[in-house]
Design a protein around this motif. Structure first.
Motif, PDB file in Angstrom:
ATOM      1  N   ARG A  74    -102.774  23.808  17.233  1.00  0.00           N
ATOM      2  CA  ARG A  74    -102.898  23.851  18.680  1.00  0.00           C
ATOM      3  C   ARG A  74    -101.772  23.003  19.267  1.00  0.00           C
ATOM      4  N   VAL A  75    -101.145  23.514  20.305  1.00  0.00           N
ATOM      5  CA  VAL A  75    -100.045  22.801  20.961  1.00  0.00           C
ATOM      6  C   VAL A  75    -100.507  22.409  22.353  1.00  0.00           C
ATOM      7  N   GLN A  76    -100.324  21.162  22.667  1.00  0.00           N
ATOM      8  CA  GLN A  76    -100.710  20.698  24.002  1.00  0.00           C
ATOM      9  C   GLN A  76     -99.527  20.006  24.650  1.00  0.00           C
ATOM     10  N   THR A  77     -99.280  20.347  25.908  1.00  0.00           N
ATOM     11  CA  THR A  77     -98.156  19.745  26.628  1.00  0.00           C
ATOM     12  C   THR A  77     -98.687  18.653  27.549  1.00  0.00           C
ATOM     13  N   LEU A  78     -97.901  17.610  27.721  1.00  0.00           N
ATOM     14  CA  LEU A  78     -98.305  16.527  28.620  1.00  0.00           C
ATOM     15  C   LEU A  78     -98.514  17.080  30.023  1.00  0.00           C
ATOM     16  N   PRO A  79     -99.562  16.624  30.706  1.00  0.00           N
ATOM     17  CA  PRO A  79     -99.804  17.122  32.070  1.00  0.00           C
ATOM     18  C   PRO A  79     -98.671  16.751  33.026  1.00  0.00           C
ATOM     19  N   ALA A  80     -98.111  15.557  32.874  1.00  0.00           N
ATOM     20  CA  ALA A  80     -97.034  15.134  33.775  1.00  0.00           C
ATOM     21  C   ALA A  80     -95.813  14.772  32.949  1.00  0.00           C
ATOM     22  N   PRO A  81     -94.609  15.071  33.449  1.00  0.00           N
ATOM     23  CA  PRO A  81     -93.412  14.750  32.678  1.00  0.00           C
ATOM     24  C   PRO A  81     -93.194  13.241  32.580  1.00  0.00           C
ATOM     25  N   GLY A  82     -92.490  12.840  31.533  1.00  0.00           N
ATOM     26  CA  GLY A  82     -92.116  11.434  31.407  1.00  0.00           C
ATOM     27  C   GLY A  82     -93.140  10.581  30.688  1.00  0.00           C
ATOM     28  N   GLY A  83     -94.279  11.152  30.282  1.00  0.00           N
ATOM     29  CA  GLY A  83     -95.290  10.364  29.585  1.00  0.00           C
ATOM     30  C   GLY A  83     -94.991  10.235  28.109  1.00  0.00           C
ATOM     31  N   ASP A  84     -95.844   9.466  27.417  1.00  0.00           N
ATOM     32  CA  ASP A  84     -95.676   9.235  25.985  1.00  0.00           C
ATOM     33  C   ASP A  84     -96.703  10.094  25.247  1.00  0.00           C
TER      34      ASP A  84
ATOM     35  N   VAL B 276     -82.799  10.146  45.989  1.00  0.00           N
ATOM     36  CA  VAL B 276     -81.652  10.901  45.473  1.00  0.00           C
ATOM     37  C   VAL B 276     -82.178  12.143  44.749  1.00  0.00           C
ATOM     38  N   ASP B 277     -83.190  11.923  43.909  1.00  0.00           N
ATOM     39  CA  ASP B 277     -83.800  13.048  43.216  1.00  0.00           C
ATOM     40  C   ASP B 277     -84.292  14.074  44.233  1.00  0.00           C
ATOM     41  N   ARG B 278     -84.961  13.580  45.284  1.00  0.00           N
ATOM     42  CA  ARG B 278     -85.542  14.509  46.245  1.00  0.00           C
ATOM     43  C   ARG B 278     -84.478  15.304  46.982  1.00  0.00           C
ATOM     44  N   ALA B 279     -83.369  14.627  47.290  1.00  0.00           N
ATOM     45  CA  ALA B 279     -82.292  15.314  48.010  1.00  0.00           C
ATOM     46  C   ALA B 279     -81.865  16.569  47.251  1.00  0.00           C
ATOM     47  N   ALA B 294     -86.376  20.451  35.643  1.00  0.00           N
ATOM     48  CA  ALA B 294     -86.386  19.299  34.738  1.00  0.00           C
ATOM     49  C   ALA B 294     -87.034  18.109  35.446  1.00  0.00           C
ATOM     50  N   PRO B 295     -87.635  17.193  34.689  1.00  0.00           N
ATOM     51  CA  PRO B 295     -88.320  16.055  35.310  1.00  0.00           C
ATOM     52  C   PRO B 295     -87.379  15.083  36.006  1.00  0.00           C
ATOM     53  N   THR B 296     -86.080  15.087  35.629  1.00  0.00           N
ATOM     54  CA  THR B 296     -85.129  14.210  36.309  1.00  0.00           C
ATOM     55  C   THR B 296     -83.958  15.051  36.804  1.00  0.00           C
ATOM     56  N   THR B 297     -83.308  14.586  37.861  1.00  0.00           N
ATOM     57  CA  THR B 297     -82.063  15.246  38.259  1.00  0.00           C
ATOM     58  C   THR B 297     -80.850  14.392  37.919  1.00  0.00           C
ATOM     59  N   GLY B 298     -81.074  13.258  37.260  1.00  0.00           N
ATOM     60  CA  GLY B 298     -79.939  12.440  36.860  1.00  0.00           C
ATOM     61  C   GLY B 298     -80.427  11.152  36.229  1.00  0.00           C
ATOM     62  N   HIS B 299     -79.475  10.394  35.678  1.00  0.00           N
ATOM     63  CA  HIS B 299     -79.826   9.154  34.975  1.00  0.00           C
ATOM     64  C   HIS B 299     -78.581   8.283  34.851  1.00  0.00           C
ATOM     65  N   GLY B 300     -78.796   7.024  34.572  1.00  0.00           N
ATOM     66  CA  GLY B 300     -77.689   6.118  34.339  1.00  0.00           C
ATOM     67  C   GLY B 300     -76.961   6.446  33.041  1.00  0.00           C
ATOM     68  N   VAL B 301     -75.699   6.018  32.961  1.00  0.00           N
ATOM     69  CA  VAL B 301     -74.936   6.124  31.719  1.00  0.00           C
ATOM     70  C   VAL B 301     -74.227   4.796  31.484  1.00  0.00           C
ATOM     71  N   GLY B 302     -73.837   4.574  30.258  1.00  0.00           N
ATOM     72  CA  GLY B 302     -73.158   3.323  29.905  1.00  0.00           C
ATOM     73  C   GLY B 302     -73.009   3.279  28.400  1.00  0.00           C
ATOM     74  N   LEU B 303     -73.510   2.219  27.780  1.00  0.00           N
ATOM     75  CA  LEU B 303     -73.462   2.138  26.320  1.00  0.00           C
ATOM     76  C   LEU B 303     -74.386   3.181  25.692  1.00  0.00           C
ATOM     77  N   PRO B 309     -80.616   3.704  35.812  1.00  0.00           N
ATOM     78  CA  PRO B 309     -81.849   4.154  36.468  1.00  0.00           C
ATOM     79  C   PRO B 309     -82.131   5.629  36.209  1.00  0.00           C
ATOM     80  N   ARG B 310     -83.312   6.058  36.549  1.00  0.00           N
ATOM     81  CA  ARG B 310     -83.731   7.430  36.399  1.00  0.00           C
ATOM     82  C   ARG B 310     -83.862   8.044  37.796  1.00  0.00           C
ATOM     83  N   LEU B 311     -83.296   9.194  38.006  1.00  0.00           N
ATOM     84  CA  LEU B 311     -83.421   9.875  39.300  1.00  0.00           C
ATOM     85  C   LEU B 311     -84.510  10.924  39.137  1.00  0.00           C
ATOM     86  N   ALA B 312     -85.718  10.547  39.536  1.00  0.00           N
ATOM     87  CA  ALA B 312     -86.893  11.388  39.302  1.00  0.00           C
ATOM     88  C   ALA B 312     -87.910  11.128  40.403  1.00  0.00           C
ATOM     89  N   PRO B 313     -88.852  12.063  40.590  1.00  0.00           N
ATOM     90  CA  PRO B 313     -89.819  11.914  41.679  1.00  0.00           C
ATOM     91  C   PRO B 313     -90.627  10.621  41.598  1.00  0.00           C
TER      92      PRO B 313
END
Lengths: 368, 368
Positions: A74-84, B276-279, B294-303, B309-313
């Motif tokens: 059975r495959v279950q997807t997280l209800p909200a994105p970004g969770g663990d 920013v995400d909402r825009a 996708a759950p994010t529209t952008g993210h920080g970069v570096g090392l 930061p995460r650009l997300a709702p």
């Protein structure tokens, strides 16, 4: 294949139950793949009370085709994105009425472990330890055949490189060229970062390619491997650039070759891992190269390029039949370079012809 | 550069002391690199009572030249191979007389954390949290210049690919070709697995290249980045193969372009990340594409290629000047393909000209 994964999960469930946990949470990606047939990004596997569930971060239709898990799960997807997914799985276990959950303490971080405890405070968290890694040690013939194909691909990529002109090209370019050829011949990709080491870099374990160019008279050592349907093998060879190697190069090569052969010949079912290491190591030791040797002379391969068993002086345990390992002694002389020779072999009983060599490129000292 | 690393360690020490720990153990590799200038394999950094120590698994002379740490740091190698540098560092802290040690609980596994407790039972283990990641958020101009060079390299690799013949070549080959060109132009290597997606795959976030060949009429989306002296950037573009794009392709492209532009324009110091995400997101939303985004529209970069930061709702926090982020909205229509457009930009005040675009390849819809 579905029965294979179900049988693996059943064996794990027995181990977990014997350890006192009716449910188990597998989070280490290679372990999830071993038990579920695929590991979509971030996914974890719950061996539950009622049923086993693959908890995924994203819907499967957003995943690549090669990330399709065992259809019996059975495959279950997280209800909200970004969770663990691990936290969600602990919640599921609690909802199924589980009282205890064995987790992979060698993989879960302290912070994630705490989050599991928060979402399911009544669930007793135990340690699954390396139970899945232990199941993964001995490969079935299907797994070995995937490793064999990977090794053929690596042999082929290497043989093509040897036909090309090498002098003047950089380590980086040769490494990329090898990786391109791996893919040309059907690899999913390189099994690990391809190592190309020239001149004073040659023979260094895990050397990251630089902009140094191949020169006449150099030692050139390469180490590469193909990933094929998830399985990873490894081959390493050392060559000499130019018409005739110097005396010190021939001597050093013969020595490492003798050490590597001794290691290969020690690969019999029931041999202690440390004895295999010693067989190779003492050849180098007795020639005065005990300083600066790598801590291991080989390691298991499979879904990861570096897995158990470990062939090292302090290694515990014995080899079994159907365990694929590398044998890869080497000597590096600072400032001068060195030699590494590395094969992937499968431990087989003598009655079956002894160790099966997967990487068949010649180990003669070639002058290129 | 040595003063830069010392200053970073000093800022971390202040945070750690404020949190009640006189000593801190940094184990996450990108964090070690940020504070020590390099992260030899397995190394950890101890901010100690008396002095700071980089604890390494292997002697440094076995490491590549680009793994040389800050010379002002004391470097200590494990006495025996195969040990855990974090455990050794905890032992050092205890030997220095420390009573408490802040560790990165979001990085250390439960098993390693327990091993730390065993080797130094009197040491109170606290949580350093993401203190180093927070220091890493705002980049100095030296870091930004490395990102800028990486972006130039990626732009160059992409522009060369566009001049070659694409029809009939596979996603895998195009991806490898791009990675080779990144290295040609001086990258350490790709910043992440290069994504090339054609036809129905186009526009899928993080698509792993397959053996599908480019066909006339396809959307072709690519996402690549260069790692340059450890810093990683990202660029993504979508093209059409053939002389004239279909109407639905033009419409979809214009929509994603408008969303991406809205996201870029929202990048001002002090802007909330979720705004920013909402825009960007609301442009796609209002055209009826709210499902499957996708759950994010952008993210920080570096090392790291994907950092705060995460650009997300649900993102908390605001943008500061000198924070580099990606803006990468996309739409994927199952079975048909889609569009992604992805830039790396640095947040700058309006007085300095607004957001600095690092990835300058055109965002016109090119027909190749």
């Amino acid at each position: 294949m579905s029965e294979v994964y179900a049988a693996r999960r059943e064996r794990l469930r027995e181990r977990s139950s014997a350890g006192g946990s009716a449910t188990a949470l597998v989070s280490r990606p290679a372990n999830v793949r071993y038990l579920a047939g695929a590991v979509p990004h971030g996914a974890v596997l719950l061996l539950g009370m009622d049923e086993d569930v693959l908890v995924c971060a994203d819907p499967l239709d957003e995943q690549s085709a090669d990330a399709r898990p065992d259809q019996a799960l059975r495959v279950q997807t997280l209800p909200a994105p970004g969770g663990d997914c691990a936290v969600a799985a602990a919640g599921l276990a609690a909802a199924q009425g589980a009282e205890s959950l064995a987790v992979e303490e060698h993989h879960l971080t302290v912070a994630r472990h705490r989050a599991l405890g928060s979402v399911a405070p009544r669930l007793r968290l135990g340690d699954l330890g390396t139970a899945v890694e232990q199941l993964r040690l001995i490969k079935d013939e299907e797994e070995i055949s995937l490793l064999r194909i990977g090794a053929e691909i690596a042999d082929q990529a290497l043989s093509e490189l040897l036909e090309s002109i090498l002098v003047g090209r950089t380590e980086r370019h040769l490494a990329l060229e090898l990786e391109r050829r791996l893919v040309d011949h059907g690899a999913d990709g390189p099994a690990f970062t391809t190592s190309v080491a020239t001149g004073p870099n040659a023979g260094r374990r895990g050397h990251r390619p630089t902009d140094r160019r191949v020169e006449e008279g150099d030692f050139l050592s390469v180490c590469l491997g193909a990933a094929y349907r998830g399985y990873r093998c490894e081959i390493g060879r050392t060559f000499v650039i130019g018409t005739s190697p110097a005396d010190w190069q021939v001597e050093l090569y013969d020595l490492v070759f003798a050490a590597q052969r001794a290691g290969r010949q020690a690969l019999v079912p029931g041999a202690a891992c440390r004895e295999v290491d010693r067989a190779a190591r003492q050849v180098l030791d007795s020639a005065g190269y005990s300083e600066g040797l790598a801590p291991t002379t080989g390691h298991g391969v499979g879904l990861e390029i570096d897995e158990d068993p470990r062939l090292a002086p302090s290694a515990m345990g014995k080899l079994d039949a159907c365990v694929p390992v590398t044998v890869e002694p080497g000597v590096h002389l600072p400032g001068r370079g060195g030699v590494r020779i590395d094969d992937t072999l499968v431990v087989r009983p003598e009655a079956d012809g002894g160790p099966e060599l997967l990487t068949i490129t010649t180990k003669e000292l070639l002058a290129l």
